[in-house]
Structures are given as structure tokens and as C-alpha cells.
Scaffold this motif. Structure first.
Motif, PDB file in Angstrom:
ATOM      1  N   LEU A  10       0.833  -1.201   0.000  1.00 42.53           N
ATOM      2  CA  LEU A  10       0.000   0.000   0.000  1.00 42.53           C
ATOM      3  C   LEU A  10       0.870   1.254   0.000  1.00 42.53           C
ATOM      4  N   ARG A  11       1.937   1.234   0.746  1.00 42.18           N
ATOM      5  CA  ARG A  11       2.871   2.374   0.767  1.00 42.18           C
ATOM      6  C   ARG A  11       3.492   2.578  -0.611  1.00 42.18           C
ATOM      7  N   LEU A  12       3.787   1.496  -1.303  1.00 39.00           N
ATOM      8  CA  LEU A  12       4.356   1.586  -2.651  1.00 39.00           C
ATOM      9  C   LEU A  12       3.407   2.325  -3.582  1.00 39.00           C
ATOM     10  N   ALA A  13       2.122   2.001  -3.504  1.00 42.87           N
ATOM     11  CA  ALA A  13       1.132   2.668  -4.355  1.00 42.87           C
ATOM     12  C   ALA A  13       1.040   4.157  -4.024  1.00 42.87           C
ATOM     13  N   ASP A  52       4.148   6.004  -5.342  1.00 42.69           N
ATOM     14  CA  ASP A  52       4.182   6.149  -6.792  1.00 42.69           C
ATOM     15  C   ASP A  52       3.214   7.236  -7.245  1.00 42.69           C
ATOM     16  N   ALA A  53       1.993   7.205  -6.708  1.00 42.76           N
ATOM     17  CA  ALA A  53       0.963   8.167  -7.121  1.00 42.76           C
ATOM     18  C   ALA A  53       1.154   9.538  -6.475  1.00 42.76           C
ATOM     19  N   GLY A  54       1.753   9.579  -5.295  1.00 44.45           N
ATOM     20  CA  GLY A  54       1.814  10.809  -4.510  1.00 44.45           C
ATOM     21  C   GLY A  54       2.744  11.879  -5.030  1.00 44.45           C
ATOM     22  N   THR A  55       3.480  11.603  -6.100  1.00 40.52           N
ATOM     23  CA  THR A  55       4.390  12.600  -6.655  1.00 40.52           C
ATOM     24  C   THR A  55       3.688  13.573  -7.600  1.00 40.52           C
ATOM     25  N   PHE A  56       2.384  13.369  -7.849  1.00 39.88           N
ATOM     26  CA  PHE A  56       1.685  14.221  -8.807  1.00 39.88           C
ATOM     27  C   PHE A  56       1.661  15.674  -8.351  1.00 39.88           C
ATOM     28  N   ASP A  57       1.856  16.575  -9.306  1.00 42.83           N
ATOM     29  CA  ASP A  57       1.832  18.010  -9.037  1.00 42.83           C
ATOM     30  C   ASP A  57       1.021  18.688 -10.138  1.00 42.83           C
ATOM     31  N   MET A  58      -0.094  19.302  -9.761  1.00 38.92           N
ATOM     32  CA  MET A  58      -0.939  19.961 -10.758  1.00 38.92           C
ATOM     33  C   MET A  58      -0.253  21.173 -11.388  1.00 38.92           C
ATOM     34  N   GLY A  77       2.624  11.273 -10.546  1.00 35.08           N
ATOM     35  CA  GLY A  77       1.383  10.516 -10.584  1.00 35.08           C
ATOM     36  C   GLY A  77       1.624   9.028 -10.689  1.00 35.08           C
ATOM     37  N   MET A  78       0.536   8.303 -10.920  1.00 35.94           N
ATOM     38  CA  MET A  78       0.595   6.835 -10.957  1.00 35.94           C
ATOM     39  C   MET A  78       1.145   6.376 -12.304  1.00 35.94           C
ATOM     40  N   ASN A  79       2.475   6.227 -12.360  1.00 35.63           N
ATOM     41  CA  ASN A  79       3.114   5.911 -13.639  1.00 35.63           C
ATOM     42  C   ASN A  79       4.206   4.849 -13.544  1.00 35.63           C
ATOM     43  N   GLY A  80       4.315   4.205 -12.394  1.00 37.55           N
ATOM     44  CA  GLY A  80       5.304   3.145 -12.247  1.00 37.55           C
ATOM     45  C   GLY A  80       6.731   3.630 -12.078  1.00 37.55           C
ATOM     46  N   SER A  81       6.943   4.936 -12.012  1.00 41.22           N
ATOM     47  CA  SER A  81       8.312   5.464 -11.910  1.00 41.22           C
ATOM     48  C   SER A  81       8.966   5.133 -10.576  1.00 41.22           C
ATOM     49  N   ILE A  82       8.182   4.700  -9.603  1.00 41.23           N
ATOM     50  CA  ILE A  82       8.722   4.375  -8.286  1.00 41.23           C
ATOM     51  C   ILE A  82       9.821   3.318  -8.373  1.00 41.23           C
ATOM     52  N   ILE A  83       9.742   2.441  -9.366  1.00 40.46           N
ATOM     53  CA  ILE A  83      10.772   1.399  -9.484  1.00 40.46           C
ATOM     54  C   ILE A  83      12.120   1.983  -9.898  1.00 40.46           C
ATOM     55  N   ILE A 104      -9.221   5.343  -5.490  1.00 38.22           N
ATOM     56  CA  ILE A 104      -9.426   5.297  -6.937  1.00 38.22           C
ATOM     57  C   ILE A 104      -8.945   6.600  -7.571  1.00 38.22           C
ATOM     58  N   LYS A 105      -9.285   7.725  -6.946  1.00 38.72           N
ATOM     59  CA  LYS A 105      -8.827   9.017  -7.455  1.00 38.72           C
ATOM     60  C   LYS A 105      -7.305   9.106  -7.410  1.00 38.72           C
ATOM     61  N   LEU A 106      -6.709   8.633  -6.332  1.00 37.80           N
ATOM     62  CA  LEU A 106      -5.259   8.687  -6.161  1.00 37.80           C
ATOM     63  C   LEU A 106      -4.528   7.928  -7.269  1.00 37.80           C
ATOM     64  N   VAL A 107      -4.955   6.685  -7.531  1.00 41.18           N
ATOM     65  CA  VAL A 107      -4.219   5.868  -8.500  1.00 41.18           C
ATOM     66  C   VAL A 107      -4.571   6.197  -9.946  1.00 41.18           C
ATOM     67  N   ASN A 108      -5.538   7.072 -10.151  1.00 45.42           N
ATOM     68  CA  ASN A 108      -5.833   7.556 -11.503  1.00 45.42           C
ATOM     69  C   ASN A 108      -5.212   8.923 -11.778  1.00 45.42           C
ATOM     70  N   THR A 109      -4.835   9.626 -10.698  1.00 45.02           N
ATOM     71  CA  THR A 109      -4.308  10.973 -10.832  1.00 45.02           C
ATOM     72  C   THR A 109      -2.946  10.964 -11.535  1.00 45.02           C
TER      73      THR A 109
END
Length: 347
Positions: free
Chosen positions: A130-133, A136-142, A148-154, A335-340
Motif C-alpha cells: 500500500l505504501r508503494l502505491a 508512486d501516485a503521490g508525486t503528482f503536481d498539478m 502521478g501513478m506511472n510506475g516510476s517508483i521502481i 481510486i482518485k489517487l491511483v488515476n491521478t
């Protein structure tokens, strides 16, 4: 079979409670499974022929009360191959499924992904997934439309804020390798989003539908985009607002801290204990410093800050008193978080 890249988790866990019906005659050995039991691994509902009167029998479907010309033994003999086949199918796909819950209405892709995730996840690994998700998603900046949720965490595992997440990536990597053998429509971003959902459900939380079709980033996200653990409530609200989230969504997503070893109830049960502990403020009566102080054992500084803010406190009280409300709102916010910020494949 061609699997859609935009398939979504549409299922819902339901108690495995089958409605039983007696076949009309022994040479039609079919059973009915109303709630997508693990035995019905593809979600198909096998219906029995209805009687001429339209009524159904309340007898057990094992044929114990059947009084046809062929007798009970013939009925049992005719149904045995079907039951053995269903049992074998269940073991092959749901070897790690919960014995109490099963999804309803799953797509083929959803079933495949969840089956592989259940092989590599456990309650002990749920907090990490859950922390991984979130990371990954929490880097989004409007402001600059990055992250955002783009797999870049790896590609960002060497950053201090991501310490320890390499273990979760390694576990999911095993599932990814197996999935890549059968189809290529599940990206890292998809798999991480689905793993967070599965982690919540595995620990007793709500099942969260997750759509597939995200495109992975080819480079790391900009640094310094995750909210820092030392932020006060005002700065937390500002940080989340810049990602498109309200104060209510900040508070409900913070409830994910109920998993893990930070002192908010059981580390492997997803519930509303996080909010109840916040209201108790156990760190307030403990020495403020020292490696064994209460302030370092329960939560992090940003957790403590929430309960000191009037707007945040309102939502903390709501979720502490109503776990179902917490579950419903967390599902929507996740759902909003992982789509952002996600980029999607063309349909």
C-alpha cells in the motif's frame, strides 16, 4: 482469448453462501452457484432447469431426497465428474484466495492479476504494498503536471523517502514476470495500483476496483514531490491541494497508516483504529524525546498534526465513529489517487 487492456476490477467480495437447488432429473447433473464461489473460478453461473410449475426445491443438491427412477446413487455418480472438475479449477486459480470471500463479476484479466498478486502478497507484506502505491501516485503536481501513478517508483528506490520499498518491488516483480508470460497488458503502474487494492482487501478493508491501461514512465519523477513526514496540518493541506485533493481526502487517505507498525491498532488489520488512536493523543502524555518515547512509537509528526487542526479533526471524529463511512470514502479517494496523473493506453 484476447484480454482487454482497459479491463477493470469490477468485482465485490461476497460471503461464500451458495443457494442450493435440486436437479430436475439425474441425467442433468448441474448445480447452481449464485455468488461466484471460488469453485466457479470464471464467475459463470450454472443454472438448473426449472420445473414446469416454476417453483424451486429447498432440498439439498446432493440428491439425498431425490426420488426419480434412477435413484440417489445414479445421481451422485453422474454429478461426481462435474464436482471434481470444478474443484480442480478452483485449486488451480484460487490457491491463495480467502476461504470467506470471493469476487463477483471479475474480468479474465482481473482474475489473472489477482491470482498472481495473492501468490506474492500476505498480510505481513500488505503495508509495504500500500505504501508503494501511495509513493508512486503521490508525486503528482498539478502546477507542472508531473508525477502521478506511472510506475516510476521502481526507478526511485534510492531516494530516502522510499527506503524499504525495494522489498515490495521485488515481491511484485515475481508476479510481473508471471503475468508477462501470458499477456503484456499490465504495466508496473497497473500492478502497483492493483497491489494496493489487494493489500487493503487482504487485511479486511473494502475491495477497491482498479482500472487497467496505465502507461509506465521511462524516467524518474522530479524529486521532492512527496509530502514530508514533518509537515504541520496547514502545509499538509496545501501539499494535498496542489495534487488536487481536499482536506477530507487528506484525512481519509491518511487512514492507510492503520496498516504497519506505527501503533494504530493491529498492523495487519485495515480498520478505523487510526482515527480512534488519534483522538486519544497518547503521545501528548509521554516524554517528547528519547528513542523509546511514546511520540516516536505511535504515528509520525504529520499524523499528530492532523488532530490539532479543526477541519481535519471534524473528519477524524466522523471516521472514528463510522468505519463503513471510512471504508466508502477511502475507496473513492484511493481510486482518485491511483488515476491521478496517469497516462492511458488508447482503447
Amino acid at each position: 482469448m484476447t484480454l482487454s487492456s482497459t479491463a477493470a476490477f469490477t468485482g465485490r467480495f461476497l460471503p461464500c453462501d451458495a443457494t442450493r437447488a435440486e436437479p430436475r432429473r439425474p441425467r442433468c447433473p448441474r448445480v447452481r452457484c449464485c455468488r461466484a464461489l471460488p469453485e466457479c473460478f470464471d464467475g459463470e453461473r450454472l443454472e438448473t432447469p426449472s420445473s414446469s410449475s416454476g417453483s424451486s426445491s429447498s432440498s439439498s443438491w446432493d440428491g439425498s431426497s431425490y426420488r426419480g427412477p434412477y435413484g440417489r446413487r445414479a445421481f451422485l455418480a453422474s454429478t461426481a465428474p462435474l464436482l471434481l472438475s470444478l474443484g480442480a479449477s478452483s485449486r488451480s486459480l484460487n490457491s491463495n484466495a480467502s476461504p470467506e470471500y470471493a469476487p463477483e463479476g471479475e474480468t479474465d484479466l482481473t482474475s489473472i492479476v489477482r491470482a498472481e498478486l495473492r501468490k506474492v502478497l500476505s498480510k505481513a507484506k500488505a503495508a509495504g504494498a500500500l505504501r508503494l502505491a501511495f509513493h508512486d501516485a503521490g508525486t503528482f503536481d498539478m502546477n507542472d503536471n508531473t508525477g502521478g501513478m506511472n510506475g516510476s517508483i521502481i526507478l526511485e528506490l534510492d531516494r530516502p523517502e522510499n527506503a524499504g520499498l525495494n522489498r515490495s518491488v521485488k515481491a511484485l516483480g515475481k508476479a510481473k514476470s508471471e503475468l508477462d508470460k501470458v499477456q503484456d497488458s499490465v504495466s508496473w503502474a497497473d500492478l502497483i495500483a492493483a497491489a494496493g487494492s489487494e493489500a487493503v482487501a487482504l487485511c479486511g478493508g473494502p475491495f477497491i476496483p482498479v482500472q487497467f491501461g496505465r502507461v509506465d514512465a521511462s524516467s524518474p519523477d522530479p524529486e521532492g514531490k512527496l509530502p514530508e513526514e514533518t509537515l504541520g496540518a496547514a502545509d499538509l493541506k496545501k501539499s494535498f491541494s496542489e495534487k488536487g485533493f481536499t482536506t477530507q481526502e487528506l484525512v481519509v487517505l491518511s487512514g492507510a497508516h492503520t496498516l504497519g507498525g506505527k501503533g494504530f491498532g493491529s498492523p495487519v488489520i485495515f480498520d478505523n483504529a487510526y482515527y480512534k488512536v488519534l483522538l486519544e493523543r497518547p503521545w501528548a502524555a509521554a516524554p517528547p524525546t528519547g528513542p523509546s518515547s511514546m511520540s516516536t512509537m505511535i504515528g509520525i509528526q504529520s499524523d499528530h498534526a492532523l488532530v490539532e487542526d479543526t477541519e481535519c479533526l471534524r473528519w477524524i471524529n466522523i471516521y472514528a465513529a463510522d468505519q463503513e463511512r471510512f471504508f466508502d470514502d477511502f475507496k473513492k479517494a484511493y481510486i482518485k489517487l491511483v488515476n491521478t496523473g496517469a497516462s492511458w493506453r488508447d482503447a
